[in-house]
Motif scaffolding. Structure first.
Motif, mmCIF file in Angstrom:
data_model
loop_
_atom_site.group_PDB
_atom_site.id
_atom_site.type_symbol
_atom_site.label_atom_id
_atom_site.label_comp_id
_atom_site.label_asym_id
_atom_site.label_seq_id
_atom_site.Cartn_x
_atom_site.Cartn_y
_atom_site.Cartn_z
ATOM 1 N N ALA A 22 -0.777 -0.575 0.413
ATOM 2 C CA ALA A 22 -1.007 -0.302 -1.008
ATOM 3 C C ALA A 22 0.199 0.440 -1.599
ATOM 4 O O ALA A 22 0.644 0.143 -2.708
ATOM 5 C CB ALA A 22 -2.283 0.517 -1.197
ATOM 6 N N ALA B 92 -5.021 3.637 -10.993
ATOM 7 C CA ALA B 92 -4.191 4.643 -10.327
ATOM 8 C C ALA B 92 -3.647 5.642 -11.340
ATOM 9 O O ALA B 92 -2.430 5.745 -11.570
ATOM 10 C CB ALA B 92 -3.059 3.962 -9.553
ATOM 11 N N LYS C 111 -4.024 -0.414 5.282
ATOM 12 C CA LYS C 111 -4.073 -0.602 3.827
ATOM 13 C C LYS C 111 -3.354 0.520 3.069
ATOM 14 O O LYS C 111 -2.962 0.317 1.924
ATOM 15 C CB LYS C 111 -5.528 -0.685 3.340
ATOM 16 N N ALA D 277 2.921 6.728 -5.630
ATOM 17 C CA ALA D 277 1.959 5.919 -4.866
ATOM 18 C C ALA D 277 1.321 6.753 -3.761
ATOM 19 O O ALA D 277 0.107 6.678 -3.516
ATOM 20 C CB ALA D 277 2.651 4.685 -4.283
ATOM 21 N N ILE E 245 2.524 -1.115 -4.588
ATOM 22 C CA ILE E 245 2.739 -0.449 -5.878
ATOM 23 C C ILE E 245 4.237 -0.366 -6.168
ATOM 24 O O ILE E 245 4.711 -0.751 -7.251
ATOM 25 C CB ILE E 245 2.121 0.971 -5.878
ATOM 26 N N LEU F 268 -5.491 -0.945 -8.619
ATOM 27 C CA LEU F 268 -5.513 -1.519 -7.269
ATOM 28 C C LEU F 268 -6.815 -2.270 -7.017
ATOM 29 O O LEU F 268 -7.891 -1.848 -7.451
ATOM 30 C CB LEU F 268 -5.384 -0.410 -6.218
ATOM 31 N N VAL G 204 -5.118 -6.015 -0.289
ATOM 32 C CA VAL G 204 -4.705 -5.068 -1.324
ATOM 33 C C VAL G 204 -4.152 -5.898 -2.475
ATOM 34 O O VAL G 204 -3.486 -6.904 -2.247
ATOM 35 C CB VAL G 204 -3.604 -4.118 -0.806
ATOM 36 N N SER G 205 -4.439 -5.501 -3.694
ATOM 37 C CA SER G 205 -3.771 -6.132 -4.832
ATOM 38 C C SER G 205 -3.366 -5.049 -5.823
ATOM 39 O O SER G 205 -3.937 -3.946 -5.817
ATOM 40 C CB SER G 205 -4.677 -7.166 -5.505
ATOM 41 N N VAL G 206 -2.361 -5.384 -6.640
ATOM 42 C CA VAL G 206 -1.859 -4.446 -7.637
ATOM 43 C C VAL G 206 -1.703 -5.168 -8.966
ATOM 44 O O VAL G 206 -1.078 -6.230 -9.025
ATOM 45 C CB VAL G 206 -0.474 -3.873 -7.233
#
Lengths: 195, 329
Positions: free
Chosen positions: B313, B272, B309, B293, B317, B262, B242-244
């Motif tokens: 996630a 998002a 995830k 979120a 966030i 995301l 996961v990346s933000v």
């Protein structure tokens, strides 16, 4: 730029596309005819007999094939030779000058920074390039501080590697060592970074 | 690897004309993904049109205060650029979170956006994959799906888009400039990539022969305070679980504007917008962030091995935006 083609056929009757290129490798010019499918790594090893860059994974995952390509470190296994006609390449074998090992090569020996040695030429080329990148002010993910609510001007000056092993670990993460000789590579690189 | 012809284009129009010669032709940038896929027999171009000398390698300010990144700029040069680091740090951070320096030196901005999924089944020609071979089935849905998508999936494909850069660009509302057989156009980054639906073979909306020439970042003063957080199985040199990418504009403790995108969760960079809408106009408290979120992830459909995830996630966030506000842990 027009390219002259000569199509022959391999055993399956498929077209083989040959083209003539020039490469400058460790200071010497070479003219060679390559199939378009030939990677820079295969051109160096199989055609020019320079076995310093190693074929580890052949998919850009291990870094054993790292060379300096026009001054920058690159995975030679993912570079097509035909796309780098006229390029200047430095391999680990070309780092020594007048029979004297490069300081990074000496430091790897002094610090026992390898075990089997297969990844070592790639590690050394990568480390040499990394010092140059840090001196130029190239950041890494470690260089960026986590946010604290303020937006400051980024420090784009040289990055100190000698006192920051986390920077070295991050910047060397594209070179794997299956013997896990990392512990001694860090001080080997730090010593060269200090001098 | 199958045989192919190689041509070097000298200008965008010439590149487009060369590519039109074959429906199997492909543009070659840095080649770090394409050459690998050719070795794996996943990509089978009969003609490569080298565009490294065609698209700009410059990063320039635009009259509106934005920044134009030439498609030929290397990933390394993008991440090191002082203008990008000052105005859009999330972009530099995202680039540096991906691959290794060796790969970033070769890889181009245009190529980064068009890299293919790293779903193991897509990369393995001995397995069924609707993205690689439409109609053959999806091996991932009942297979190893820990790394794959939770949002916007279809019964035909649960692949994720692997680019970190694209996630940051989605958060910044970047625009992609292209030129193709039908002329030039500008595509919002958030509309470049598509959801898989029943045609997972199409990663994006580009037509055959359409070439990315530049990526434009709009002026966004509050992006000077932005951050990219990437969560993965090892500290470096791995794709995101996961990346933000986030940026926030706070005025008197209230969220005036916020950007959240995301990575690692969908077939495209996931902007998002639902969370953003819920956050605007109130304080950036942990509670409000958590609710925003959760609303964003309400439609998530996990597979057998990737339900983790969803909380990951959510927490990413909350933590990333809180860090940007300077809220102490």
């Amino acid at each position: 730029m027009p390219i002259t083609w000569s199509a022959t056929h391999d055993r399956q009757g498929l077209d083989i596309m040959d083209t003539e290129i020039t490469l400058r490798v460790d200071g010497a010019d070479h003219r060679l005819t390559v199939d378009t499918r030939t990677t820079l790594l295969d051109a160096l090893r199989e055609r020019l007999g320079n076995t310093s860059p190693k074929k580890g994974c052949d998919h850009g995952q291990c870094g054993a094939c790292t060379v300096l390509l026009d001054g920058r470190r690159a995975n030679s296994c993912l570079a097509l030779a035909v796309a780098h006609d006229g390029a200047e390449i430095v391999t680990a074998a070309g780092l020594a000058t007048d029979g004297e090992l490069h300081p990074m090569q000496r430091s790897f020996i002094e610090h026992d920074a390898f075990q089997c040695g297969y990844c070592t030429p790639g590690q050394i080329v990568s480390a040499v390039a990394m010092l140059e990148e840090a001196a130029t002010g190239w950041p890494s993910t470690v260089t960026f501080s986590p946010p604290d609510g303020t937006a400051g001007e980024p420090d784009t000056g040289p990055v100190d590697l000698a006192t920051n092993p986390d920077e070295i670990r991050e910047r060397m993460s594209g070179n794997l060592c299956r013997c896990a000789a990392y512990a001694n590579m860090i001080p080997a690189i730090q010593e060269v970074a200090r001098s | 690897m199958r045989p192919f012809r190689y041509e070097r284009a000298t200008d965008p129009a010439g590149a487009v004309a060369l590519l039109a010669r074959s429906p199997q032709a492909a543009y070659l940038g840095g080649g770090t993904n394409l050459v690998d896929l050719m070795k794996l027999d996943v990509a089978r171009p009969d003609l490569l049109v080298d565009v490294r000398g065609v698209t700009s390698r410059a990063i320039e300010e635009l009259p509106d205060g934005g920044v134009r990144i030439g498609a030929g700029v290397s990933n390394s040069d993008l991440a090191a650029d002082p203008l990008i680091r000052r105005r859009y740090p999330v972009v530099a951070q995202a680039v540096l979170a991906g691959a290794s320096t060796q790969l970033r030196n070769l890889a181009t901005v245009g190529g980064n956006l068009l890299q293919r999924t790293r779903c193991v089944y897509f990369q393995d020609v001995s397995t069924a994959c609707n993205k690689r071979e439409p109609g053959s089935g999806c091996s991932a849905i009942e297979g190893h799906n820990r790394d794959l998508a939770i949002l916007g999936t279809s019964p035909d494909c649960i692949a994720t888009h692997p680019s970190d850069l694209a996630v940051a660009l989605a958060a910044m509302d970047a625009t992609v400039q292209t030129v193709g057989p039908d002329g030039s156009r500008a595509i919002p980054l958030t509309e470049l990539h598509r959801l898989p639906g029943s045609e997972p073979q199409h990663d994006n909306v580009l037509t055959h022969g359409e070439l990315i020439t530049a990526v434009d970042l709009p002026p966004l003063p509050f992006a000077a305070r932005s951050y990219y957080r990437k969560i993965r199985d090892r500290a470096s040199y791995a794709f995101a679980l996961v990346s933000v990418a986030a940026a926030i504009d706070l005025a008197d403790g209230q969220v005036r504007d916020v950007r959240i995108a995301l990575g690692g969760v969908a077939h495209k960079p996931w902007r998002a917008t639902r969370a953003e809408d819920l956050l605007r106009g109130g304080p950036a408290t942990e509670e409000r962030l958590r609710r925003a979120a959760e609303a964003e992830l309400a439609d998530a459909q996990p597979q057998s091995d990737n339900a983790f995830k969803i909380p990951l996630a959510r927490n990413a966030i909350v933590r990333t935006v809180l860090d940007l506000t300077g809220t102490a842990r």
